[in-house]
Design a protein around this motif. Structure first.
Motif, PDB file in Angstrom:
ATOM      1  N   GLY A  23     -35.373  30.410  15.982  1.00  0.00           N
ATOM      2  CA  GLY A  23     -36.315  31.482  15.956  1.00  0.00           C
ATOM      3  C   GLY A  23     -35.684  32.844  16.816  1.00  0.00           C
ATOM      4  N   VAL A  24     -34.487  32.976  16.333  1.00  0.00           N
ATOM      5  CA  VAL A  24     -33.687  34.185  16.976  1.00  0.00           C
ATOM      6  C   VAL A  24     -34.371  35.613  16.474  1.00  0.00           C
ATOM      7  CG1 VAL A  24     -31.542  35.285  17.123  1.00  0.00           C
ATOM      8  CG2 VAL A  24     -31.422  32.996  17.448  1.00  0.00           C
ATOM      9  N   ALA A  25     -34.617  35.567  15.162  1.00  0.00           N
ATOM     10  CA  ALA A  25     -35.258  36.713  14.738  1.00  0.00           C
ATOM     11  C   ALA A  25     -36.590  36.950  15.322  1.00  0.00           C
ATOM     12  CB  ALA A  25     -35.531  36.915  13.296  1.00  0.00           C
ATOM     13  N   GLU A  26     -37.459  35.893  15.488  1.00  0.00           N
ATOM     14  CA  GLU A  26     -38.728  35.846  16.046  1.00  0.00           C
ATOM     15  C   GLU A  26     -38.706  36.032  17.576  1.00  0.00           C
ATOM     16  OE1 GLU A  26     -37.460  33.392  14.171  1.00  0.00           O
ATOM     17  OE2 GLU A  26     -38.688  33.590  12.256  1.00  0.00           O
ATOM     18  N   GLY A  27     -37.709  36.099  18.239  1.00  0.00           N
ATOM     19  CA  GLY A  27     -37.608  36.343  19.758  1.00  0.00           C
ATOM     20  C   GLY A  27     -37.768  34.899  20.623  1.00  0.00           C
ATOM     21  N   TYR A  28     -37.752  33.845  19.920  1.00  0.00           N
ATOM     22  CA  TYR A  28     -37.749  32.620  20.975  1.00  0.00           C
ATOM     23  C   TYR A  28     -36.621  32.306  21.690  1.00  0.00           C
ATOM     24  CZ  TYR A  28     -41.932  31.881  17.813  1.00  0.00           C
ATOM     25  OH  TYR A  28     -43.042  32.213  17.481  1.00  0.00           O
ATOM     26  N   TYR A  29     -35.610  32.316  21.138  1.00  0.00           N
ATOM     27  CA  TYR A  29     -33.976  32.142  21.570  1.00  0.00           C
ATOM     28  C   TYR A  29     -33.350  33.175  21.478  1.00  0.00           C
ATOM     29  CZ  TYR A  29     -35.285  27.211  22.583  1.00  0.00           C
ATOM     30  OH  TYR A  29     -35.999  26.001  22.720  1.00  0.00           O
ATOM     31  N   ALA A  30     -32.393  33.379  22.189  1.00  0.00           N
ATOM     32  CA  ALA A  30     -31.107  34.471  21.739  1.00  0.00           C
ATOM     33  C   ALA A  30     -29.772  33.740  22.002  1.00  0.00           C
ATOM     34  CB  ALA A  30     -30.983  35.461  23.140  1.00  0.00           C
ATOM     35  N   ARG A  31     -28.777  33.824  21.100  1.00  0.00           N
ATOM     36  CA  ARG A  31     -27.621  33.341  21.192  1.00  0.00           C
ATOM     37  C   ARG A  31     -26.586  34.046  21.962  1.00  0.00           C
ATOM     38  NH1 ARG A  31     -23.735  34.079  17.448  1.00  0.00           N
ATOM     39  NH2 ARG A  31     -25.228  34.538  15.744  1.00  0.00           N
ATOM     40  N   ARG A  32     -26.100  33.341  22.841  1.00  0.00           N
ATOM     41  CA  ARG A  32     -25.176  34.420  23.750  1.00  0.00           C
ATOM     42  C   ARG A  32     -24.036  33.489  24.051  1.00  0.00           C
ATOM     43  NH1 ARG A  32     -30.020  35.365  27.213  1.00  0.00           N
ATOM     44  NH2 ARG A  32     -29.631  34.248  28.953  1.00  0.00           N
ATOM     45  N   GLU A  33     -23.049  34.062  25.189  1.00  0.00           N
ATOM     46  CA  GLU A  33     -22.165  33.080  25.635  1.00  0.00           C
ATOM     47  C   GLU A  33     -22.581  32.092  26.731  1.00  0.00           C
ATOM     48  OE1 GLU A  33     -17.743  33.619  27.750  1.00  0.00           O
ATOM     49  OE2 GLU A  33     -18.431  35.223  26.354  1.00  0.00           O
ATOM     50  N   ILE A  34     -22.210  31.076  26.894  1.00  0.00           N
ATOM     51  CA  ILE A  34     -22.476  30.025  27.751  1.00  0.00           C
ATOM     52  C   ILE A  34     -21.183  29.695  28.718  1.00  0.00           C
ATOM     53  CG2 ILE A  34     -22.180  27.970  26.460  1.00  0.00           C
ATOM     54  CD1 ILE A  34     -24.920  27.092  28.100  1.00  0.00           C
ATOM     55  N   ARG A  35     -21.239  29.484  29.821  1.00  0.00           N
ATOM     56  CA  ARG A  35     -20.208  29.229  30.736  1.00  0.00           C
ATOM     57  C   ARG A  35     -19.922  27.669  30.784  1.00  0.00           C
ATOM     58  NH1 ARG A  35     -20.227  32.938  35.972  1.00  0.00           N
ATOM     59  NH2 ARG A  35     -18.371  31.827  36.293  1.00  0.00           N
ATOM     60  N   LEU A  36     -19.101  27.102  30.318  1.00  0.00           N
ATOM     61  CA  LEU A  36     -18.889  25.780  30.168  1.00  0.00           C
ATOM     62  C   LEU A  36     -17.640  25.429  31.542  1.00  0.00           C
ATOM     63  CD1 LEU A  36     -18.740  25.087  26.519  1.00  0.00           C
ATOM     64  CD2 LEU A  36     -20.509  24.718  28.133  1.00  0.00           C
ATOM     65  N   LEU A  37     -17.711  23.918  31.777  1.00  0.00           N
ATOM     66  CA  LEU A  37     -16.613  23.397  32.651  1.00  0.00           C
ATOM     67  C   LEU A  37     -15.370  23.157  32.123  1.00  0.00           C
ATOM     68  CD1 LEU A  37     -18.630  20.698  34.776  1.00  0.00           C
ATOM     69  CD2 LEU A  37     -17.889  22.821  35.407  1.00  0.00           C
ATOM     70  N   PRO A  38     -14.260  23.640  32.501  1.00  0.00           N
ATOM     71  CA  PRO A  38     -12.947  23.352  31.916  1.00  0.00           C
ATOM     72  C   PRO A  38     -12.780  22.090  31.683  1.00  0.00           C
ATOM     73  CG  PRO A  38     -12.886  24.783  33.984  1.00  0.00           C
ATOM     74  CD  PRO A  38     -14.251  24.234  33.947  1.00  0.00           C
ATOM     75  N   PRO A  39     -12.206  21.635  30.640  1.00  0.00           N
ATOM     76  CA  PRO A  39     -11.219  22.213  30.021  1.00  0.00           C
ATOM     77  C   PRO A  39     -12.158  22.969  28.412  1.00  0.00           C
ATOM     78  CG  PRO A  39     -10.773  20.312  29.223  1.00  0.00           C
ATOM     79  CD  PRO A  39     -11.993  20.200  30.372  1.00  0.00           C
ATOM     80  N   ALA A  40     -13.380  22.924  28.489  1.00  0.00           N
ATOM     81  CA  ALA A  40     -13.943  23.432  27.431  1.00  0.00           C
ATOM     82  C   ALA A  40     -13.583  24.808  26.904  1.00  0.00           C
ATOM     83  CB  ALA A  40     -15.511  23.328  27.726  1.00  0.00           C
ATOM     84  N   PRO A  41     -13.606  25.003  25.780  1.00  0.00           N
ATOM     85  CA  PRO A  41     -13.555  26.466  25.171  1.00  0.00           C
ATOM     86  C   PRO A  41     -14.557  27.353  25.474  1.00  0.00           C
ATOM     87  CG  PRO A  41     -13.787  25.145  23.296  1.00  0.00           C
ATOM     88  CD  PRO A  41     -13.780  23.947  24.437  1.00  0.00           C
TER      89      PRO A  41
END
Length: 123
Positions: A76-94
């Motif tokens: 539901g990004v277009a509807e404004g329910y969620y936004a996709r953006r960068e998330i900070r993961l623990l190493p060694p995740a890309p």
């Protein structure tokens, strides 16, 4: 062009929307830095940035542009329910992106570090 995404709810293996990732490459489990909270919104969770955050567990997938568009639609990004953006993961995740809930969480149960809390299976 491909993108790595972190999923933490109904897109995970064994859950209702996982079939949307069937053509994508599973990269493995991952956890976030302790900057986020998951709230139970009913049939799915909402991920939000939070001052007293936890390390959230989930899964990483490499997806193509077509799959990414399908996932944005499902979230539901277009509807404004969620936004996709960068998330900070623990190493060694890309580096990865995730879908963040944009609505209120007042009164919603806290899920702890994973969704669902201490249960499994599909809808």
């Amino acid at each position: 062009m491909s993108q790595i995404v972190f999923v933490y709810g109904s897109l995970k293996r064994g859950w209702a929307l996982h079939h949307l990732l069937q053509s994508s490459q599973f990269l493995g489990p991952a956890s976030t830095q302790p900057l986020y909270r998951l709230f139970d919104l009913g049939r799915y969770p909402g991920l939000v940035e939070w001052p007293s955050g936890l390390s959230i567990t989930g899964e990483l997938y490499q997806v193509d542009a077509d799959c990414l568009a399908v996932l944005d639609d499902a979230e539901g990004v277009a509807e404004g329910y969620y936004a996709r953006r960068e998330i900070r993961l623990l190493p060694p995740a890309p580096p990865a992106h995730a879908w963040f809930w944009l609505g209120p969480v007042t009164g919603c149960p806290d899920c702890g570090d994973r969704w669902p809390r201490n249960t499994g299976g599909s809808f």
